[in-house]
Each structure stands twice: as structure tokens, then as C-alpha cells.
Scaffold this motif. Structure first.
Motif, mmCIF file in Angstrom:
data_model
loop_
_atom_site.group_PDB
_atom_site.id
_atom_site.type_symbol
_atom_site.label_atom_id
_atom_site.label_comp_id
_atom_site.label_asym_id
_atom_site.label_seq_id
_atom_site.Cartn_x
_atom_site.Cartn_y
_atom_site.Cartn_z
ATOM 1 N N PRO A 94 0.831 -1.221 0.000
ATOM 2 C CA PRO A 94 0.000 0.000 0.000
ATOM 3 C C PRO A 94 0.860 1.265 0.000
ATOM 4 O O PRO A 94 1.821 1.374 0.766
ATOM 5 C CB PRO A 94 -0.808 -0.118 1.293
ATOM 6 N N ILE A 95 0.480 2.223 -0.864
ATOM 7 C CA ILE A 95 1.297 3.422 -1.025
ATOM 8 C C ILE A 95 1.254 4.301 0.215
ATOM 9 O O ILE A 95 2.170 5.080 0.480
ATOM 10 C CB ILE A 95 0.825 4.212 -2.271
ATOM 11 N N GLU A 96 0.166 4.188 1.023
ATOM 12 C CA GLU A 96 0.042 5.058 2.200
ATOM 13 C C GLU A 96 0.738 4.477 3.426
ATOM 14 O O GLU A 96 0.820 5.136 4.470
ATOM 15 C CB GLU A 96 -1.440 5.286 2.519
ATOM 16 N N GLN A 108 12.468 5.430 -3.216
ATOM 17 C CA GLN A 108 11.330 4.852 -3.921
ATOM 18 C C GLN A 108 10.063 5.670 -3.713
ATOM 19 O O GLN A 108 8.993 5.281 -4.165
ATOM 20 C CB GLN A 108 11.099 3.410 -3.444
ATOM 21 N N GLY A 109 10.195 6.812 -3.033
ATOM 22 C CA GLY A 109 9.042 7.687 -2.844
ATOM 23 C C GLY A 109 8.067 7.201 -1.793
ATOM 24 O O GLY A 109 6.899 7.608 -1.791
ATOM 25 N N ARG A 110 8.521 6.352 -0.880
ATOM 26 C CA ARG A 110 7.648 5.811 0.156
ATOM 27 C C ARG A 110 7.781 6.596 1.463
ATOM 28 O O ARG A 110 8.777 7.276 1.698
ATOM 29 C CB ARG A 110 7.973 4.334 0.408
ATOM 30 N N LYS A 111 6.757 6.485 2.302
ATOM 31 C CA LYS A 111 6.777 7.151 3.606
ATOM 32 C C LYS A 111 7.746 6.438 4.541
ATOM 33 O O LYS A 111 7.753 5.212 4.623
ATOM 34 C CB LYS A 111 5.381 7.144 4.227
ATOM 35 N N VAL A 149 3.909 2.839 12.109
ATOM 36 C CA VAL A 149 4.719 1.977 11.248
ATOM 37 C C VAL A 149 3.985 0.668 10.963
ATOM 38 O O VAL A 149 3.483 0.019 11.884
ATOM 39 C CB VAL A 149 6.083 1.679 11.912
ATOM 40 N N ARG A 150 3.925 0.313 9.703
ATOM 41 C CA ARG A 150 3.416 -1.012 9.332
ATOM 42 C C ARG A 150 4.542 -1.935 8.883
ATOM 43 O O ARG A 150 4.527 -3.130 9.196
ATOM 44 C CB ARG A 150 2.374 -0.902 8.229
ATOM 45 N N LEU A 163 4.307 -5.783 9.962
ATOM 46 C CA LEU A 163 3.909 -5.905 11.369
ATOM 47 C C LEU A 163 2.425 -6.167 11.531
ATOM 48 O O LEU A 163 1.983 -6.552 12.623
ATOM 49 C CB LEU A 163 4.293 -4.623 12.124
ATOM 50 N N ALA A 164 1.642 -5.959 10.469
ATOM 51 C CA ALA A 164 0.192 -6.187 10.571
ATOM 52 C C ALA A 164 -0.174 -7.649 10.372
ATOM 53 O O ALA A 164 -1.326 -8.022 10.624
ATOM 54 C CB ALA A 164 -0.540 -5.322 9.536
ATOM 55 N N GLN A 165 0.778 -8.465 9.912
ATOM 56 C CA GLN A 165 0.510 -9.886 9.702
ATOM 57 C C GLN A 165 1.491 -10.694 10.532
ATOM 58 O O GLN A 165 2.706 -10.398 10.528
ATOM 59 C CB GLN A 165 0.671 -10.266 8.229
ATOM 60 N N PRO A 166 0.996 -11.701 11.235
ATOM 61 C CA PRO A 166 1.904 -12.529 12.034
ATOM 62 C C PRO A 166 2.725 -13.464 11.157
ATOM 63 O O PRO A 166 2.335 -13.791 10.024
ATOM 64 C CB PRO A 166 0.953 -13.315 12.938
ATOM 65 N N ALA A 167 3.850 -13.872 11.660
ATOM 66 C CA ALA A 167 4.695 -14.815 10.924
ATOM 67 C C ALA A 167 3.997 -16.165 10.863
ATOM 68 O O ALA A 167 3.285 -16.565 11.807
ATOM 69 C CB ALA A 167 6.052 -14.959 11.625
#
Length: 388
Positions: free
Chosen positions: A280-282, A298-301, A343-344, A381-385
Motif C-alpha cells: 500500500p502506497i500510504e 522509492q518515494g515511500r513514507k 509503522v506497518r 507488522l500487521a501480519q503474524p509470521a
């Protein structure tokens, strides 16, 4: 200019302010005279016919150019300052710090300092006072100004003296039409004063980005009022003395950087970009804050971005940087730090390995590995391993 180079913007602002206020208030005299001669009809005609507005500045040509420049730049400059200063909420980039650049060990030549009992008889009270005066006042001047500006310093001092003499001799007063050298040498002095007494960047050499405009402003009048009037041999010798070392430094720098100075490996940047493209770009990344971070390129946040630019725009990033450091080092509260920073994704590449060597990297066991390679790795970080 506020977006690309804040120091140039500051220097230009100083010149414009002098351009606005050096000449007398001839506009008021013009409008008052028009009102007396033609009354309200004359003022109405002036307002309704923009083509006649330049007549207002007929007695103040310098201010007419400065006012035109200010009128054209006011809206875009205000917007860009609003854009880079968090909607005018950032603090000022100026800090009172006399001698900020002059005291830098990188910009000074310490061989001008005196030390030991053999110098000035420093074992005595008088000798100690003389040595402290030399090392504290006189030596810093030679250490900074002469190595960095060379012969230009005494020549500029002579020029300033000549301008002052001309002001006194001709009886010029504020409000009169100023000579060109007065109109530009005076703001050059103010620019040097700002660069000397105020800290305008995190690194000392960045203050030279402001001071160099005072240098450029003085050069044309150094030629027209002094050097250009000398015979050819003297002119040639002075030009070599003024610019010879600069040419040698430039050629040496180009030679040392042959075939160029590295920014980042293009292949590594492209592979990192391929891994980020589906994301996701955001979304915001946590990475080591530096100018050539692959996330930024790369223009990312990214958290904090580049601290050097943050300080220059007036942002106090210490708290954010401390939380980012705690996150990247895998502190006990690293998840809370990530949530607080929004942070994601965590980007873990060469710079992160170098600057967070003691990191426990707990996300490697708890967060989903999005992609990895010789360029680094990205963790979500939003998805578990996945469980094995």
C-alpha cells in the motif's frame, strides 16, 4: 526557493528587504501630490488603470523591482514554507550561536593558535591574558576566514571602507537614491552577520551556503570599484590569488571522485523497489534515517525521513528519533513504539545492519516476511509470521 534551498531563500529575502527600504517613500509623495492636484478623481483613475501603477515607483527604481519580485513570490513562497514547516507549526531554524561555523574544527586551521609558556611569555599575567586574547579572538578569525575566503577578506574590508567613505563624502542619507554598491554591499554585510551569529543548519559548513551569497554580492563591486581599475598584471595576479585555490580544489575533488561519487547501487534500489511496489502506497516504513535510504528513494513514507532536512525546516525530531531507535533496536516496547509512529513495515538493509548492530530483531520471529534478498528484507507488522 524555500523548498529547494532555505539558505538561498534567506539571502534573497535580505536583499529584497534592503531593496524595499533603502529608497525614500516617494510613493507617498506621489499619491499625496496626485490627490492635491486632481483630487479623488485622480486617485480613482490611478486605481482603475493598472498600467499607470509603475508611475508610483518612478522615484524609487530599486524598490519597484523588489516590490515586483515580492509580489510574484509571496504566494508560492508562502505556500512552500507552509508545506515544509508542517503548516507553520515547525520551530524556527535560526539559533543564536556566535561563531558557529568559525569554531568548527573542520573549517578552521588550528596552526594559528598559540600555546605553551614560550609564547607571549604566558607564565606571566600579561602573557596569559595576551595568549587568551589571541587564541579566543584573533586566532579564530584567521583560522576560519583566511583559509576559507583567502585574499577576498582583506579586499572586501577595503571595499566596505570605500563604500563607507563614499557615503560620508557624498552625504548620502537614508531616503536618497542609493548607489548600486551601497544597495548590495550593505545586505551582503547583513548576510555575513546572520551566517556568523546564527546557526542555520545542523552542520557548520551548511552556514557557508548562506555566507556564499554575501560573497557573490560583493564580487562585482570588488571588480568595478577596485580590481578592474588596476593595470593588467595586478588584475591577473589578484584574480589568480582569489580563484586559483578554488580551481585546484574543484579539480582535485573531481579527480578524487572519478568516475563519480556513489549514491546507491541501482540494482539494489531496483530490487527493493520491486518488493515495495505491491505494498500500500500510504503505508509507513521504519528504516535508518539517511539521505539515500532505499525507502525514500522509492518515494515511500518513512519515519523521520532525513534528519538533516528536518532540522533545516525547523522540526525537533529528537523524540521521534528516540522512538525509532528503540523500535529498530528491538527494545521491550518496540511494538508500542511502532504503533505510536504509525509503522506497518520494517525495512532491514545494509544501513540498518550497520547502525543497529545490537538489535535483537524480534520482528523476524513474529512478523510476516514480505520479501528478502541481498538488498535487505521487508517485514509486515500487521501480519503474524507463519507457524511452522
Amino acid at each position: 526557493m524555500p523548498l529547494f534551498n532555505i539558505h538561498t531563500f534567506m539571502a534573497l529575502t535580505v536583499v529584497l528587504i534592503f531593496g524595499l527600504f533603502l529608497e525614500g517613500p516617494s510613493e507617498i509623495k506621489f499619491i499625496v501630490g496626485l490627490a492635491r492636484s486632481e483630487g479623488s478623481s485622480g486617485l480613482g483613475r490611478l486605481i482603475s488603470h493598472p498600467k499607470t501603477w509603475p508611475e508610483i515607483f518612478r522615484g524609487a527604481p530599486i524598490r519597484s523591482h523588489a516590490a515586483a519580485m515580492l509580489a510574484m513570490a509571496l504566494i508560492p513562497a508562502s505556500f512552500l514554507v507552509w508545506l515544509v514547516s508542517d503548516h507553520f507549526r515547525a520551530a524556527s531554524v535560526l539559533q543564536w550561536h556566535p561563531g558557529w561555523a568559525q569554531d568548527s574544527p573542520d573549517l578552521a586551521a588550528p596552526f594559528f593558535r598559540m600555546g605553551g609558556t614560550a609564547n607571549f611569555g604566558s607564565a606571566t599575567t600579561f602573557g596569559s591574558l595576551l595568549q587568551k586574547t589571541w587564541n579566543g579572538v584573533i586566532a579564530p578569525f584567521f583560522q576560519f576566514w583566511l583559509p576559507n575566503f583567502g585574499l577576498w577578506v582583506p579586499l572586501a574590508m577595503v571595499l566596505v571602507g570605500m563604500v563607507g567613505w563614499r557615503i560620508w563624502k557624498t552625504g548620502w542619507r537614508w531616503g536618497d537614491r542609493p548607489p548600486a554598491d551601497v544597495a548590495f554591499v550593505l545586505p551582503a554585510i547583513v548576510i555575513f552577520g546572520i551566517g556568523y551569529f546564527f546557526k542555520t543548519a545542523p552542520w557548520e559548513w551548511d552556514n557557508l551556503k548562506l555566507m556564499v551569497w554575501g560573497y557573490f554580492l560583493i564580487l562585482p563591486f570588488l571588480w568595478s570599484d577596485m580590481v578592474g581599475r588596476w593595470a593588467f598584471p595586478e588584475r591577473a595576479a589578484i584574480c589568480i590569488a582569489l580563484f586559483g585555490s578554488g580551481f585546484v580544489t574543484l579539480l582535485g575533488g573531481l579527480s578524487a571522485g572519478h568516475p563519480g561519487f556513489g549514491l546507491i547501487e541501482r540494482a539494489r534500489l531496483d530490487r527493493a523497489g520491486d518488493a515495495m511496489r505491491p505494498l500500500p502506497i500510504e503505508a509507513r516504513f521504519a528504516a535508518y534515517p539517511t539521505f539515500n535510504c532505499p525507502v525514500l528513494l522509492q518515494g515511500r513514507k518513512a519515519v523521520a525521513g532525513y534528519p538533516g532536512h528536518l532540522w533545516t525546516e525547523g522540526f525537533n525530531y529528537d523524540e521521534v528519533n528516540n522512538r525509532l531507535t528503540a523500535l529498530m533496536n528491538g527494545a521491550a516496547n518496540w511494538r508500542e513504539a511502532a504503533q505510536g509512529l504509525g509503522v506497518r513495515y520494517i525495512f532491514w538493509g545494509q544501513d540498518e545492519k550497520t547502525n543497529y548492530q545490537n538489535s535483537t530483531r524480534p520482528w523476524e520471529a513474529t512478523a510476516f516476511l514480505v520479501a528478502s534478498g541481498d538488498w535487505g528484507a521487508i517485514y509486515d507488522l500487521a501480519q503474524p509470521a507463519p507457524q511452522h
